[in-house]
Enzyme design. Structure first.
Site, PDB file in Angstrom:
ATOM      1  N   CYS A 129      -2.997  33.730   9.392  1.00  0.00           N
ATOM      2  CA  CYS A 129      -2.835  34.332  10.711  1.00  0.00           C
ATOM      3  C   CYS A 129      -2.530  33.316  11.730  1.00  0.00           C
ATOM      4  CB  CYS A 129      -4.089  35.210  11.016  1.00  0.00           C
ATOM      5  SG  CYS A 129      -4.145  36.225   9.870  1.00  0.00           S
ATOM      6  N   GLU A 130      -1.527  32.378  11.387  1.00  0.00           N
ATOM      7  CA  GLU A 130      -0.883  31.538  12.551  1.00  0.00           C
ATOM      8  C   GLU A 130       0.592  31.701  12.436  1.00  0.00           C
ATOM      9  OE1 GLU A 130      -2.582  29.099  14.159  1.00  0.00           O
ATOM     10  OE2 GLU A 130      -4.511  29.547  13.564  1.00  0.00           O
ATOM     11  N   GLU A 188       0.990  -1.066   0.020  1.00  0.00           N
ATOM     12  CA  GLU A 188      -0.035   0.082   0.012  1.00  0.00           C
ATOM     13  C   GLU A 188       0.879   1.080  -0.112  1.00  0.00           C
ATOM     14  OE1 GLU A 188      -3.589  -1.790   2.967  1.00  0.00           O
ATOM     15  OE2 GLU A 188      -1.714  -0.604   3.694  1.00  0.00           O
TER      16      GLU A 188
HETATM   17  C1  LIG Z   1      -1.325   6.052   5.011  1.00  0.00           C
HETATM   18  C2  LIG Z   1      -1.328   4.573   4.981  1.00  0.00           C
HETATM   19  C3  LIG Z   1      -0.608   3.942   3.905  1.00  0.00           C
HETATM   20  C4  LIG Z   1       0.481   4.810   3.054  1.00  0.00           C
HETATM   21  O1  LIG Z   1       1.504   5.111   3.746  1.00  0.00           O
HETATM   22  P1  LIG Z   1       2.674   6.056   2.872  1.00  0.00           P
HETATM   23  O2  LIG Z   1       3.527   6.155   3.866  1.00  0.00           O
HETATM   24  O3  LIG Z   1       2.303   7.017   2.222  1.00  0.00           O
HETATM   25  O4  LIG Z   1       3.372   5.007   1.838  1.00  0.00           O
HETATM   26  C5  LIG Z   1      -0.632   2.707   3.618  1.00  0.00           C
HETATM   27  N1  LIG Z   1      -1.561   1.942   4.349  1.00  0.00           N
HETATM   28  C6  LIG Z   1      -2.212   2.307   5.502  1.00  0.00           C
HETATM   29  C7  LIG Z   1      -3.309   1.720   6.000  1.00  0.00           C
HETATM   30  C8  LIG Z   1      -2.247   3.921   5.674  1.00  0.00           C
HETATM   31  O5  LIG Z   1      -2.977   4.486   6.610  1.00  0.00           O
END
Ligand SMILES: *Cc1c(COP(=O)(O)O)cnc(C)c1O
Length: 423
Positions: free
Chosen positions: A345-346, A276
């Site tokens: 404005c921060e 992922e």
């Molecule tokens: C955010 C997330 C990712 C991606 O993470 P990266 O560091 O952008 O590769 C993959 N899996 C899950 C469950 C996430 O929450």
């Protein structure tokens, strides 16, 4: 041999497009993403995974623009989603539901029901409550939902605390002992086919060791389950690969080394392996192009006041993140130190402190690098600033994939009180 490839633009061009020319056509600030750079990252990862039954599911939260998602779809990449909104985006972009995994600790009944109807491939479950809810919703629909348990391997990803997710103290996943009970109690969930493992230990990880540790624990758990007769059809190793935000300092892992660690860690496993990646595929492919509104000579330092702000790119304010910056003027100028800030404005609306840059003047263009992930997708309307445009670049051509928000669009949905209802 593989080396880590960076895509920082040279001489004001990105993917063959001259950024100052682009800035003459588009109001600043705007995001520009190199399609070639994204394609490169995807194919490099796909090549490294050759021979494995691997599936890439892009973490949509990193960059949820449908133009970018459509590019992913064309490369055979699926999606890792965390909300119904992301499901709708992925589908709009042409990503088949059968290539979508649904993660997140707070899936609602409505979201689970809609995702089941859409036919998402699998749910990454993060609590027993969610497992029970998935069972109930799937039974009502008369379907069998496929699911993986997200385990929390209790590994320190050695990254920023706000993007570390795999320690026992974090809200994500369940411990191995609890996951074990889910498998042993599978008969209580006849409408859930629990046949997957999932872990995601954090983001912007620059070392192999945390990945190896997590993979080792996943593999041990898989072997235990297998020996007890449980069939595990997929192991999802999450995302987390770090990228280079600071040239010469950040040393990201080579993709080949990362994939070699997966091969080693999951040796003997013959099912599907899911990855992922989010940041790795898009962060360095994107830049935020902004214009200097003015140089303010403060009492102690000079401020470069940009027309981009923390609402456009939140990472510096949220994580004290470093982004390399390059002025886009062609001629060489002497170096100077600036605090680079936005107009919001921060005090936190600061992109960089005491940063050495070639001297800038009002009207100059500045490129903020490494903005393709967790940039536009984290954008907000704070200070009533319209969301910026997003542009896809590809071999000398560009296509606007999000028009800059108009004031009317920003106000759409708001109204003066029309009628008062008793409650
Ligand atoms: C955010 C997330 C990712 C991606 O993470 P990266 O560091 O952008 O590769 C993959 N899996 C899950 C469950 C996430 O929450």
């Amino acid at each position: 041999m593989t080396i880590y490839q960076s895509f920082l633009p040279a001489a004001g061009t990105l993917d063959g497009v001259d950024l100052p020319t682009l800035a003459a056509h588009l109001p600043t600030p705007f995001y520009a993403y190199s399609a070639s750079a994204i394609r490169n990252r995807v194919t490099q990862l796909q090549q490294a995974l050759k021979g494995l039954d691997a599936r890439l599911c892009f973490a949509v939260k990193a960059n949820s623009n449908i133009g970018v998602l459509n590019l992913m779809a064309g490369l055979g990449v699926g999606a890792d989603i965390v909300s119904l909104g992301e499901l709708r985006r992925a589908q709009r972009a042409g990503i088949a539901a059968s290539r979508i995994v649904f993660s997140g600790v707070g899936k609602t009944e409505e979201e689970i029901a809609a995702a089941l109807v859409a036919g998402v491939w699998r749910f990454n479950l993060e609590s027993a409550d969610e497992l029970a809810l998935l069972q109930a919703v799937a039974r009502r629909q008369g379907v069998i939902a496929r699911a993986a348990v997200r385990v929390n391997p209790d590994v320190d990803a050695r990254t920023h605390a706000k993007i570390s997710t795999g320690k026992a103290e974090n809200k994500f996943g369940v411990g191995f002992d609890e996951a074990r009970i889910w498998f042993d109690d599978a008969a209580r969930y006849p409408n859930v086919r629990l046949d997957g493992l999932h872990a995601h230990i954090g983001s912007q990880i620059l070392e192999l060791a945390p990945f190896e540790e997590a993979l080792g624990r996943l593999a041990t758990f898989w072997r235990e389950l297998r020996d007890d007769g449980h069939i595990i059809e997929s192991i999802d190793v999450g995302g987390g690969l770090g990228v280079c935000y600071r040239a010469g300092t950040d040393r990201p892992l080579a993709v080949a080394d990362y994939v070699a660690a997966i091969r080693r860690g999951l040796e003997g496993y013959r099912g599907r392996i899911v990855l992922e990646p989010g940041r790795h595929l898009v962060a360095e492919a994107g830049v935020l192009v902004t214009r200097v509104i003015r140089v303010k000579h403060g009492q102690e330092r000079d401020f470069l006041v940009l027309d981009a702000a923390m609402n456009d790119l939140m990472r510096p304010a949220l994580y004290d993140a470093w982004h390399d910056m390059h002025p886009l003027h062609a001629e060489p100028r002497p170096l100077q130190r600036y605090d680079v800030v936005g107009p919001v404005c921060e005090t936190g609306d600061t992109f960089a402190r005491d940063r050495q840059l070639p001297r800038c003047e009002a009207g100059d263009l500045l490129l903020i690098a490494g903005a393709g992930a967790y940039g536009a997708s984290m954008g907000s309307n704070y200070n009533s600033r319209p969301l910026p445009a997003e542009v896809l670049l590809d071999g000398g051509r560009y296509a606007v994939v999000r028009r800059r928000q108009s004031f009317e669009q920003m106000l759409a949905g708001e109204q003066l009180p029309q009628a008062w209802h008793a409650a």
